[in-house]
Design an enzyme around this catalytic site. Sequence first.
Site, short mmCIF file in Angstrom:
data_model
loop_
_atom_site.label_atom_id
_atom_site.label_comp_id
_atom_site.label_asym_id
_atom_site.label_seq_id
_atom_site.Cartn_x
_atom_site.Cartn_y
_atom_site.Cartn_z
CD GLN A 88 -3.25 0.91 0.09
OE1 GLN A 88 -3.22 -0.40 -0.37
NE2 GLN A 88 -3.50 1.90 -0.17
CB ALA A 109 -6.42 3.67 1.78
CB SER A 156 -5.78 -0.05 2.73
OG SER A 156 -6.36 -0.96 1.92
CG HIS A 174 -7.99 -3.80 -0.05
ND1 HIS A 174 -8.60 -4.83 -1.03
CD2 HIS A 174 -8.57 -2.72 -0.54
CE1 HIS A 174 -9.43 -4.34 -1.65
NE2 HIS A 174 -9.69 -3.13 -1.34
CD GLU A 221 -14.02 2.43 -2.55
OE1 GLU A 221 -13.70 1.28 -2.21
OE2 GLU A 221 -13.14 3.34 -2.28
CD1 TRP A 225 -13.89 -1.38 -5.70
CD2 TRP A 225 -15.10 -0.02 -6.70
NE1 TRP A 225 -13.56 -0.23 -5.25
CE2 TRP A 225 -14.11 0.60 -5.89
CE3 TRP A 225 -16.32 0.76 -7.08
CZ2 TRP A 225 -14.26 2.07 -6.12
CZ3 TRP A 225 -16.30 2.08 -7.23
CH2 TRP A 225 -15.14 2.68 -6.43
ZN LIG Z 1 -11.12 -2.14 -2.28
#
Ligand SMILES: [Zn+2]
Length: 256
Positions: A142, A163, A168, A170, A227, A229
């Site tokens: 990231q 981010a 993030s 993720h 978002e 997705w």
């Molecule tokens: Zn994402």
Amino acid sequence: MKKSRLPLIIGAVISVALIVSIFVVVNYKNSQVNVASDEEQPAAQKGKEDEPTKEQPKTPDKTSEPQEQPDENGYYPNQTIPTEPTYIDGVLLANKRYPLPSTFAPGESPEARQALNTMIAEAKQQGFNLVAFSGYRSYEYQTTLYNNYVKRDGQAAADRYSARPGFSEHQTGLAFDIGEVGKDDLWLTEEFGETPAGQWLFDNAAQFGFILRFPQNKEEITGYMYESWHYRYVGVEIAKKIKEQNLTLEEYLGVK
Ligand SMILES: [Zn+2]
């Protein structure tokens, strides 16, 4: 006449004496306080915030108050990265208020991956060819990603779509960006949410333990724009509650 004036005179004398002694005591105390605060300023500022002093009554309070207002991209000024991740009621939370430590590197959650695979298989049965095109990202990855965006577009622009490292979701190993196979042009777009595949995902994700993490009109709470997705695994039970009550993860956990 003499008899009736005597109490008045005594009263006046006592009053004057009282006023003078109060004046003396107050001055003495002030001088003591001033001496103390001049000589022990660091100690007075650090540990004695509640002691009323005339010279610096509010300064220590103001500097120690946390900055509560996020900037235009939802980040909190002077935010420090914690040494431990934040779990609330056993649920891992990662957002702009609760970042993740750089050392937190759990990898992709096998439980989340299994649920994702089941969901993708079920979608296929319904005629939708879904794919997770982005999943776990390490803090280091990231960092590289974000720094490249900053180099290319500048920090203000980068903050709008990427981010910062530690911020993030993720990095939790529980989040996936999902789209349709062969429709890359709609990946990472709002329009994906309006396609039949995106709609199916939105309607059914909770049955597999996933929530749409950044819904429409909840930017103030999640810190992110809509978002269509980005899905986060929280387990079936919690996902269903969040979906049924139209909540965000922050609202469900009672934090912002
Ligand atoms: Zn994402």
